[in-house]
Design an enzyme around this catalytic site. Structure first.
Site, mmCIF file in Angstrom:
data_model
loop_
_atom_site.group_PDB
_atom_site.id
_atom_site.type_symbol
_atom_site.label_atom_id
_atom_site.label_comp_id
_atom_site.label_asym_id
_atom_site.label_seq_id
_atom_site.Cartn_x
_atom_site.Cartn_y
_atom_site.Cartn_z
ATOM 1 N N CYS A 1 35.857 43.393 60.907
ATOM 2 C CA CYS A 1 35.328 43.313 59.441
ATOM 3 C C CYS A 1 34.704 42.903 58.855
ATOM 4 C CB CYS A 1 35.863 44.612 58.245
ATOM 5 S SG CYS A 1 37.786 44.490 58.750
ATOM 6 N N HIS B 1 37.409 41.697 51.345
ATOM 7 C CA HIS B 1 38.225 41.650 52.207
ATOM 8 C C HIS B 1 37.337 39.688 53.017
ATOM 9 C CE1 HIS B 1 40.325 42.762 56.499
ATOM 10 N NE2 HIS B 1 40.712 42.033 55.724
ATOM 11 N N LYS C 1 35.899 48.862 68.146
ATOM 12 C CA LYS C 1 36.453 48.394 67.544
ATOM 13 C C LYS C 1 37.175 47.365 67.530
ATOM 14 C CE LYS C 1 39.253 47.858 62.827
ATOM 15 N NZ LYS C 1 39.005 48.001 61.544
ATOM 16 N N LYS D 1 34.784 47.455 49.177
ATOM 17 C CA LYS D 1 35.441 46.461 50.056
ATOM 18 C C LYS D 1 35.458 44.736 49.826
ATOM 19 C CE LYS D 1 37.193 46.703 54.499
ATOM 20 N NZ LYS D 1 37.420 46.574 56.095
ATOM 21 N N ASP E 1 29.966 48.212 60.191
ATOM 22 C CA ASP E 1 30.774 46.458 60.067
ATOM 23 C C ASP E 1 31.703 46.681 61.136
ATOM 24 O OD1 ASP E 1 33.211 48.129 59.509
ATOM 25 O OD2 ASP E 1 33.509 46.494 58.078
ATOM 26 N N ASN E 2 31.695 46.909 62.348
ATOM 27 C CA ASN E 2 31.965 46.948 63.724
ATOM 28 C C ASN E 2 32.028 48.657 64.502
ATOM 29 O OD1 ASN E 2 35.194 46.950 61.957
ATOM 30 N ND2 ASN E 2 34.936 48.517 62.679
ATOM 31 N N HIS F 1 37.136 54.007 56.958
ATOM 32 C CA HIS F 1 38.192 52.714 57.952
ATOM 33 C C HIS F 1 39.877 53.644 57.323
ATOM 34 C CE1 HIS F 1 40.680 49.738 57.989
ATOM 35 N NE2 HIS F 1 39.899 48.976 58.639
#
Length: 475
Positions: free
Chosen positions: A22, A78, A261, A76, A239-240, A176
């Site tokens: 991510c 990160h 992932k 999020k 995102d992945n 997630h």
């Protein structure tokens, strides 16, 4: 479902790639640069890590500020927070409603960094704006993350002056994993709708996705009520790849693709994505042109009326004509990653993919998973009665699929167009071995442009017990 409807009415991206984790993907989206060009290629940012996306790189909202856009972020982050200068409102966003870390509890909004060290636990939910950083402990406790993020985004839309252009970056937490003791969480009322799913973990995961889908529907209605929908461009992307059973206690599936992932296999980097807009001239189709998440950076700047100098040095291409008019794209390769320690890389060039080296989990999740996220997979082809659904046809899985490639020892080569499930390693076949040598030479060229990975200095001063049990900037 709202996501399906938007995808079918828009453009489904069937040859679209992100990074395997991510933080690298988010850095790519906001800078328009491959992570190996920013030092963000190795891993995610850890909880007490005194680093972040380097300040030398200008972010997408900063470009949009020059173009007179209103800019808000929800969800999020990160990308670093050890110093306030690394947080969203110091990097181009006018407000941020969400959490700095990569994961957390969906109801009490705490982040537990390490299940073996209980003191690395603290609250992580805030509303930053106008130079003020405000924690929302009392306002959010007991409320489901997807719901409160949706409410925040809806409020932004409702309060927005529709005469001004708006960039809303909404990075949902779902689906997630949460904290280790409660990795999957969903409202009971939604879980009940899927009582036909016998496994409680899979049922919870599906309910989390359903809550996400409901959220998107709410946002669409808000844009419509504000008379902003007709001029909006909606981009949806993971995102992945998904984390299947056994990885982060999650229950996703990338079936029938290989990997998950954290891996550079297709299941880790080929992501579900679509673009919806009434501005698209040729909607309701599947786009098979090669695309990467960095392309959205340059495309958004182009749509916003940006100038060519803004995208100099970026790795992305403006793909609006590809999305809207089905034109070819200028992209013929995607660097999925290059990292020096441990040495690994993956490069997609035309139909071919070369892959080598360990991932974060040392290729533990490099196999094939069933639709339910279980391992091993016992089926070969995707089947779905809806004719609009993108299908991945893998053919018969050969007996040596698990053994014909060991990426920890030698590079492997696949024709992704003919073999999307990466069953057939072509590295030792002629004439494909010539292609392999060409791609390996290209990797060597690209390595010369690599930025060294950012160090990972863990700072005990970031421990939330030193900050009233809150995750906050500490330097």
């Amino acid at each position: 479902p709202n996501l399906d409807r938007l995808a079918y009415e828009g453009v489904i991206l069937n040859n679209y790639y992100v990074q395997p984790l991510c933080t690298p993907t988010r850095s790519a989206l906001l800078t328009g640069r491959y992570p190996f060009h920013t030092g963000m290629q190795t891993s995610v940012l850890w909880s007490t890590e005194a680093s972040g996306l380097p300040l030398q790189f200008k972010l997408l909202p900063e470009y949009l500020e020059e173009l007179n856009y209103t800019r808000h972020a929800v969800g999020k982050w990160h990308l670093g927070f050890f110093q306030k200068e690394y947080t969203p409102t110091y990097r181009g966003f006018q407000s941020f409603y969400g959490f700095y870390q990569g994961m957390g509890d969906y109801y009490d909004h705490t982040h537990w960094a390490d299940e073996t060290q209980t003191e690395l636990w603290g609250y992580d939910f805030r509303h930053d704006r106008n130079g003020r950083m405000k924690l929302l402990r009392n306002e959010t406790f007991g409320k489901y993350s997807t719901d409160i993020l949706t409410e925040a985004a809806t409020n932004i839309i409702e309060d927005h002056d529709y005469r001004k252009p708006l960039f809303l970056y909404m990075a949902h937490q779902a689906p997630h994993s949460g904290n280790p003791e409660k990795p999957l969480q969903a409202p009971p009322t939604i879980k009940y709708k899927f009582k036909n799913i016998w496994d409680d973990r899979r049922r919870t995961y599906v309910a989390m996705v359903k809550a996400l889908d409901d959220s998107i529907g709410t946002l669409i209605e808000s844009l419509k009520a504000k008379d902003m929908l007709d001029d909006s461009v909606i981009i949806f992307s993971s995102d992945n790849g998904g984390a299947p059973h056994g990885l982060e206690n999650n229950y996703a599936s990338n079936w029938p693709l290989r990997g998950a992932k954290s891996s550079l296999w297709e299941g880790g980097v080929r992501a579900p994505a679509f673009v919806w807009s009434k501005l698209i001239e040729k909607p309701r189709r599947v786009a098979n042109q090669m695309m990467h998440v960095t392309d959205f950076t340059t495309t958004i700047i182009g749509l916003a009326g940006g100038w060519d100098h803004m995208i100099e040095g970026m790795d992305g291409f403006n793909i609006w004509n590809t999305l809207s008019k089905d034109h070819p794209t200028a992209r013929d390769e995607i660097v999925l990653n290059i990292q020096p320690i441990p040495y690994s890389f993956a490069l997609r060039s035309g139909p071919f993919m070369v892959i080598f080296g360990p991932d974060y989990y040392n290729n533990t999740f490099g196999g094939w998973y069933q639709e339910s996220g279980e391992f091993p997979a016992t089926v070969n082809n995707q089947t779905n009665p809806d004719p609009r659904t993108v299908k991945v046809n893998c053919g018969e899985k050969p007996k040596d699929a698990d053994t014909n490639c060991n990426i920890l020892e030698k590079p492997c080569l696949y024709n992704i167009v003919n073999d999307p499930c990466e069953y057939h390693n072509l590295a030792h076949k002629f004439p494909q071995v010539l292609t392999l040598n060409k791609l390996l030479s290209r990797v060597e060229e690209l390595k010369k442009t690599m930025v060294d990975p950012i160090p990972v200095p863990m700072d005990p001063k970031g421990n939330p017990k030193l900050h009233n049990w809150n995750w906050v900037p500490w330097k």
